[in-house]
Design an enzyme around this catalytic site. Sequence first.
Site: not given
Length: 714
Positions: A402, A431, A449, A451, A453, A537, A585
């Site tokens: 992000c 991570r 991911q 992903d 946004h 979420k 997200h």
Amino acid sequence: MLKVNLPDGKSLDFSHRVRAADVAAQIGPRLAKATLAAEVDGQLVGAAELLPAEGQVSLRLVTAKDPEALGLLRHSCAHIMARAVMRLFKGVQLAFGPTVAEGFYYDFDMEHKLSEEDFPKIEAEMARIVKEDEAFERLELGRQEAIDFLRDLGQSLKVEHLQEGLSEESTVSFYRQGEFIDLCRGPHVPRAGAIGAFKLLSVAGAYWKGDSSRQQLQRLYGTAFFTKQQLDDHLRQLEEAKRRDHRVIGKQLELFFIDPDVGSGLVFWLPKGAVVRHELEGFLYGELISRGYQPVNTPVIGNVRLYQTSGHYPYYADSQFPPLCLHPFAGAVQELLLERGKGLSDDQLVALFEKYTTDEVPARVRPAIPANWGSLSTEKKLAEIQAWMDEQDRYLLRPMNCPHHVTIYKSKPRSYRELPLRLAEFGTVHRFEQSGELNGMTRVRGFTQDDAHIFCTEEQVADEFRGCLEMTKFVLTKLGLSDYRVRLGFRDPASDKYVGSAETWNRAEAALEQVCRQMDLPDLHVEHGEAAFYGPKADFIVTDCIGRPWQLGTVQLDYNLPSRERFNLEYIGADNAPHQPVMIHRAPFGSFERFVGMLIEHFAGAFPLWLAPEQVRVMVVSQKVEEYGRSVERQLIDAGFRVTGDYRAEKIGAKIRDAQLGLIPYMFVVGGREAEEGKVAVRDRIAGDLGAMPIAEAIERLRTEVREKTIRSK
RNA sequence: GCUAGCGUAGCUCAAUCGGCAGAGCAGUUGAUUUGUAAUCAACAGGUUGUGGGUUCAAGUCCCUCCGCUAGCUCCA
């Protein structure tokens, strides 16, 4: 006089004190025998507990057929296990012994280290107790009485729990069975003999009260059923899950591996696994484009300042790879600052830092310190060290995408006409997960991911959020994962780990809940404490074909990152004034690693045709027709299929066996007959021999199956 | 990270009480030319996770580290 209303509408009157068992006996002797407990005015009580003397109650008798029954049985079995353990070992302190989804456990604090070698002994003792068929007997004590009693028994964990956890209760209940007596809410089955079959499954450590700063106990897991048959079915199910283990299948089918010499939790996608991933990426990419997303690519590392602004650093410092530091001492100083307060005093920290500032260190790399350093207080020195640290260039392996997408948003002034802006990236993040958490592909340290946004106006939030949920629903369903539930994760009002004002949170949670309610999502429910630290979420929890839950896709609402305190995002509205956008997200699959890991287990390695690493294997009956076989293979390649040819000097049975075990969806068998007629004998992995057909027909058949992403399973 | 268990050939596993490291599959080579789930034979394959210790002798016993497994804690 008590009036008992039964579920069928009938009612019974009793002039004397009765128990649920007596009510059952009144109805019939067989029911009396089968009764395990009763639901009285919505409350589950034991069959032997006295009902109120007066008034009326609604009562439902619980027998083995009822859904609550198994829980009762397992809870009772946990007591019996604890009793057996106490008989066999000295100095056993009891902690908690509840039921869980698939069975039960009991936590013990004891000298002897339990191992699987102890299981047969414990199980034998349990069997003896079950055979004795003693009754579970309930008794109630006043709180202080109970504390004294448990102290006399030497059960200090229970005493502690009573003082800490149950400090509100005025009376508490105990259950006795023979010499065994335990603080317990109940209820239990009437007698030990109700337990038809049980088995101990595993032993592991568990923290007292789930708190990692407290002592670690030994947790013994087991399961129990009413019949041996049910237990066997359950054990078979466990075997089935083991057979599907993606770590095993991934190795067998050469999909991926992890090399400890490179690093644990870092996945190598082998050619065959990469095919599955790339097909999924292509599928998602198409969806993104048609849904108005704009793909971007951003760096996988970034300056630490970016993550300080976003709030991820140092909030998650312990679960990130430490930043890469350009200055040779910066990494060490950074570690010192992180250790501060964790066993490292400020004075020690300063002393260690000062070693880097002596004349013995080359001036070129010596941290610059003020001339009056010696006269500064520890506090001032610390501030100077921090200031020096802040000047250093440090790069973090990004733990999230992000901040980089935010950077794109901020790269130029934005107008309301551009919103919603949907930036998508298959973004790789790292991570530093705790070593004990790593697991195959499902819990790793580097992952990608799916992903995106979304930056939108407050008014667009509901539509955008709905769009995200719809896309997630769509892609999961297309993969045959239509059995899922949606969990709304809201904040835990008692916790201080969240950023942003309560007002903002309330607004976000309300917006999210409203959209979800409108969408008729299956099994939607709110869970407090499950939110991300920046916003609420919606998580998709998918159930695979053997009934196991997997947390996959997620859609998260974020009023925080765009805020003034963070990235201070803006757009110019129709009113020609600046406004703050809202961020969403979302990642329908979550990560490719985790998702493919789940798919491997869901399909047991037998992917649908469109995902199969090898879709067709051409095999020749004899090497005499190799040339024809190669021409068939060529035609399949030209038609866009992933195909290999088996021209070994093996018998056809052996080639088929290898392809079957390789879980290849289609085998095209060619021999003299096919070569003469320009045909292929199609063999389906599931259905077997489909007979000979012209090559064009076979290709068309497979094309349709790929286009429609057909899922066939066995 | 914590507790417990486990690390032997590419894979699955064996090796008695501490006493010569072995099998099947996969691989290579040769023979066989095959019609819907395993053709035969030969060969090759090892610093028993790492480093140390005990012992005449260690895959086996002890310690360190690394990794894996289960569970706990964590999960942006």
